[in-house]
Scaffold this active site. Structure first.
Site, short mmCIF file in Angstrom:
data_model
loop_
_atom_site.label_atom_id
_atom_site.label_comp_id
_atom_site.label_asym_id
_atom_site.label_seq_id
_atom_site.Cartn_x
_atom_site.Cartn_y
_atom_site.Cartn_z
N ALA A 71 -5.89 -0.78 -3.78
CA ALA A 71 -4.67 0.05 -3.74
C ALA A 71 -4.50 0.89 -5.01
CB ALA A 71 -3.46 -0.83 -3.52
N SER B 233 -2.60 -6.49 -6.93
CA SER B 233 -2.61 -5.25 -6.12
C SER B 233 -3.14 -5.57 -4.74
CB SER B 233 -3.52 -4.20 -6.77
OG SER B 233 -4.86 -4.39 -6.36
N ASP B 234 -2.80 -4.74 -3.77
CA ASP B 234 -3.49 -4.87 -2.49
C ASP B 234 -4.90 -4.32 -2.68
OD1 ASP B 234 -4.18 -5.44 0.08
OD2 ASP B 234 -2.30 -4.74 0.94
N SER B 235 -5.75 -4.61 -1.70
CA SER B 235 -7.16 -4.30 -1.86
C SER B 235 -7.40 -2.80 -2.08
CB SER B 235 -7.86 -4.76 -0.56
OG SER B 235 -9.22 -4.69 -0.76
N PHE C 62 0.82 -1.22 0.00
CA PHE C 62 0.00 0.00 0.00
C PHE C 62 0.86 1.28 0.00
CE2 PHE C 62 -3.55 -2.38 2.37
CZ PHE C 62 -4.49 -2.20 1.37
#
Ligand code: NOJ
Length: 720
Positions: free
Chosen positions: A291, A287-289, A256
């Site tokens: 992000a 990707s992170d959630s 993030f």
């Protein structure tokens, strides 16, 4: 051996429309929109600020109707899901993808399998304290067997973010403060999760996270900026991710945070130059959630479309939960802002992993029957118990109070001794609190007579040994759970103070997800067992140790400071020009010591170990290091032999100690063993000002001991 699927990938890409390609880059969670009278975010907030209980939240979630966006799925607009937790739903959605979409491309299901799927074993920080790569791999294998039975193809783990700041809540999710421990832990988990063949039904791809440096967020605050010297980044933070990639991890999650002002999600230097060019990675970036969308909040993208352009160019493949790609990519390609080959490169990474997992040949890798037979078996519980025992660290045992002798009169205080769900710790989303054995359950199961006191005041007249289960509740660590003050929570310390004030004999069992600053406890409570958040078998494991069925052998992989203000505190610090000491003008605090309460590597046993005969011999391209370790006590026990080095004089300041290797041995009373380490010279270098990795001739001090402070040492002069 990873097979080559490039021809097949190319064939598919040739057939796919731009819409279908964008669909492959979209990962959705089940949507709960409209399921409650308030938004899902508001519901979460209601739980966090106590307006509804966790139980109520869980009940609402389990009864909520989930929307899987099936129309989008049929139209080829979804390539992956996360957070779906049952084989039946997974297979139903997979059937739609395979039978009802134009090209029949199977779905990829991801999930946060962090420390077990249903059979929750200790949080990663705890498990790292076992210093046992074989155990880390075996629990990883068990997690993969369970999760794949429920339909999971990829786990968002291991997390190998080196974490030196105990304020950061996610310190609980990784292997602590040391680079080398994180490398070994990450490698073992990747092997455990993935097994030897990804096409097998019980193999799950590892998505290493959070790339990179997420554990170094300023002031220990989650999601915060990360800014450090390039030297430090390469020496201390990057190696664990690289170790996981070298061990074969097929996916990686950019972090993030921003690095030097560029969020990792849109950082081409990180995702292209370091990851793909330098390391040769050809797996999937996830990707992170949300992000990618958050790049607008970072102030690096002017809108969501701009974020999509930056992310896809940077090498971000799969968009988790933000729908930024879904909303923008097709138009961006039509407008010529994203060339098709840039899109194709990302889609190829998704397809490659689907091929590698064997999903095109066997899209249904599980069944409801397999799921029912695999979760929470006796065998899995027994491994979780072994892991919990090995994770616990005996911090203090004055007067050999522990193990408790048969016949000791026992009282128990602290709600953490009773609340089953609190054993789970952060990220146990596939589990149920009721799966857990609490300490009280374990005592009952053993038919151990004891008295439980709801209220500490009622325990003050008790005339036996009091076990006080105290610490942090599980939501006090993990994501978005940084604490500015990492002291034992006040109400918890008050329990101990009341007992100590009444002159009781107290054994403190700590249940927590980070190092705690607890100087008062360390001074005043005679016996302290660090049990962490130990998982479903936690209560049994605590009882095994308290009553001496097992001998504790865990050693800390994090430093325990004496005050929050000492954070970040870690053993591999530099000396400074004025090392802390008694003099006025030295590097120290006016109001706190500079020493930790418990150092990195520390851990006691019910027996004692003696170290002797350290020999350090240069040989070829390595140092051969040998030490004799003897069990000088009366019980069989395990210890962790730690080998450190220090480059005494170099052109850049070097840490006062760096862990080079470790070994764990179990010895019978009186038994001794010679332990040998071979330390290659290439490990002794560092990055110079021009970022060249150099080996500098000169004196090196080699240390071997049972923690980072208590070591034998010898100095050698080396010419490379
Ligand atoms: C956010 C977390 O940072 C990450 O670790 C996790 O895998 C994703 N959410 C998905 O739940």
């Amino acid at each position: 051996m990873v097979k080559n699927y490039e021809e097949k990938i190319k064939d598919l890409l040739d057939k796919m429309t731009v819409e279908e390609k964008a669909g492959q880059l979209r990962q959705c969670g089940p949507s709960l929109v409209g399921a409650f009278e308030v938004s899902f975010e508001e519901l979460l907030n209601m739980m966090f600020d106590g307006r509804i209980s966790q139980e109520e939240f869980g009940r609402l979630m389990s009864t909520a109707k989930q929307d899987f966006r099936e129309e989008d799925l049929r139209a080829g607009r979804i390539g992956s899901y996360n957070g779906i937790k049952d084989a039946r739903t997974v297979n139903r959605l997979q059937k739609i993808a395979v039978e009802e979409t134009r090209l029949g491309i199977p779905l990829l299901f991801g999930y946060d399998v962090i420390h077990g799927y249903r059979t929750i074993y200790p949080i990663p920080l705890a498990e790292s304290c076992a210093w046992e790569p074989d155990l880390w791999e075996r629990t990883g294998r068990m997690a993969a067997r369970e999760a794949t039975a429920a339909g999971v193809h990829m786990t968002f783990a291991p997390m190998v973010d080196v974490a030196k700041d105990a304020r950061w809540g996610r310190v609980s999710e990784g292997a602590g403060e040391d680079t080398y421990v994180n490398c070994c832990y990450g490698e073992s988990k990747v092997k455990g999760f993935q097994g030897d063949d990804l096409t097998k039904e019980d193999a799950m791809a590892a998505c290493v996270k959070h790339f990179a440096g997420y554990g170094a967020g300023e002031a220990g605050r989650d999601y915060n900026r990360v800014d450090m010297s390039m030297q430090r980044f390469y020496e201390e933070y990057l190696p664990p991710y690289k170790a996981c990639i070298d061990a074969g991890a097929r996916a990686i999650m950019p972090a993030f945070n921003d690095l030097w002002g560029v969020p990792c999600s849109v950082n081409p230097w990180l995702l292209m130059d370091v990851l793909r060019k330098d390391w040769g990675f050809d797996g999937l970036t996830v990707s992170d959630s949300n992000a990618i969308a958050e790049c607008v909040d970072h102030g690096i993208a002017k809108d969501r479309s701009d974020a999509a352009v930056q992310a896809i160019y940077a090498g971000m493949d799969l968009d988790m939960s933000s729908d930024v790609y879904h909303e923008n990519l097709v138009q961006l390609v039509h407008e010529g802002k994203v060339p098709v080959d840039v899109l194709d490169r990302a889609v190829a990474d998704v397809l490659r992993l689907k091929f590698e997992l064997g999903l095109f040949d066997h899209p249904y890798k599980t069944s409801a029957e397999r799921e029912a037979q695999t979760l929470l078996t006796k065998e899995n519980r027994s491994l979780a118990r072994e892991a919990a025992v090995k994770s616990m660290v005996l911090l203090k045992n004055e007067g050999h109070i522990l193990p408790l002798t048969p016949g000791t009169k026992i009282g128990v205080v602290g709600s953490l001794a009773k609340e089953r769900a609190e054993m789970l710790g952060a990220w146990a989303i596939g589990a149920e609190g009721e799966d857990c054995v609490s300490l009280v359950d374990a005592l009952e199961e053993r038919k151990q007579p004891f008295e439980y006191f709801e209220n500490v005041q009622d325990a003050l007249d008790f005339d036996g040994v009091i076990i006080a289960a105290v610490g942090e509740r599980k939501d006090m660590s993990g994501e978005a759970a940084s604490r500015a003050c990492i002291e034992l929570p006040k109400d918890q310390e008050e329990i101990l103070k009341a007992l100590a004030g009444a002159g009781k004999t107290v054994v403190a069992v700590l249940l927590n997800g980070r190092p705690l600053a607890m100087p008062w406890t360390a001074q005043n409570i005679p016996a302290i067992l660090e049990a962490w958040h130990p998982g479903v078998e936690g209560g049994n494991a605590i009882a095994d140790i308290l009553f001496g069925d097992e001998n504790p052998g865990g050693h800390l992989t994090v430093t325990f400071p004496g005050a929050s203000g000492q954070c970040p505190m870690y053993y591999a610090h530099i000396n400074t020009g004025r090392p802390g000491g008694r003099g006025k003008f030295t590097s120290k605090y006016l109001d706190a010591p500079i020493e930790p309460v418990y150092p990195f590597g520390y851990g006691l046993s019910y027996t004692e170990f003696e170290y002797g005969d350290l020999k350090v011999t240069p040989s070829g391209d390595s140092l051969e290091i040998c030490v004799t370790v003897r069990n000088a006590g009366k019980r069989t026990g395990s210890t962790v032999i730690q080998c450190y080095f220090r480059d005494l004089v170099a052109k850049r300041v070097r840490p006062v100690k760096q862990l080079a290797d470790f070994a764990k041995v179990t010895l019978e009373p009186g038994e001794y063993v010679q332990v040998a380490f071979s330390l290659e010279y290439s490990r002794l270098g560092y990055y110079d000002m021009a970022m060249n990795y150099v080996l500098e001739d000169g004196d090196f001090e080699i240390f071997v001991g049972q923690n980072s402070q208590d070591c034998l040492s010898e100095t050698v002069t080396l010419t490379f």
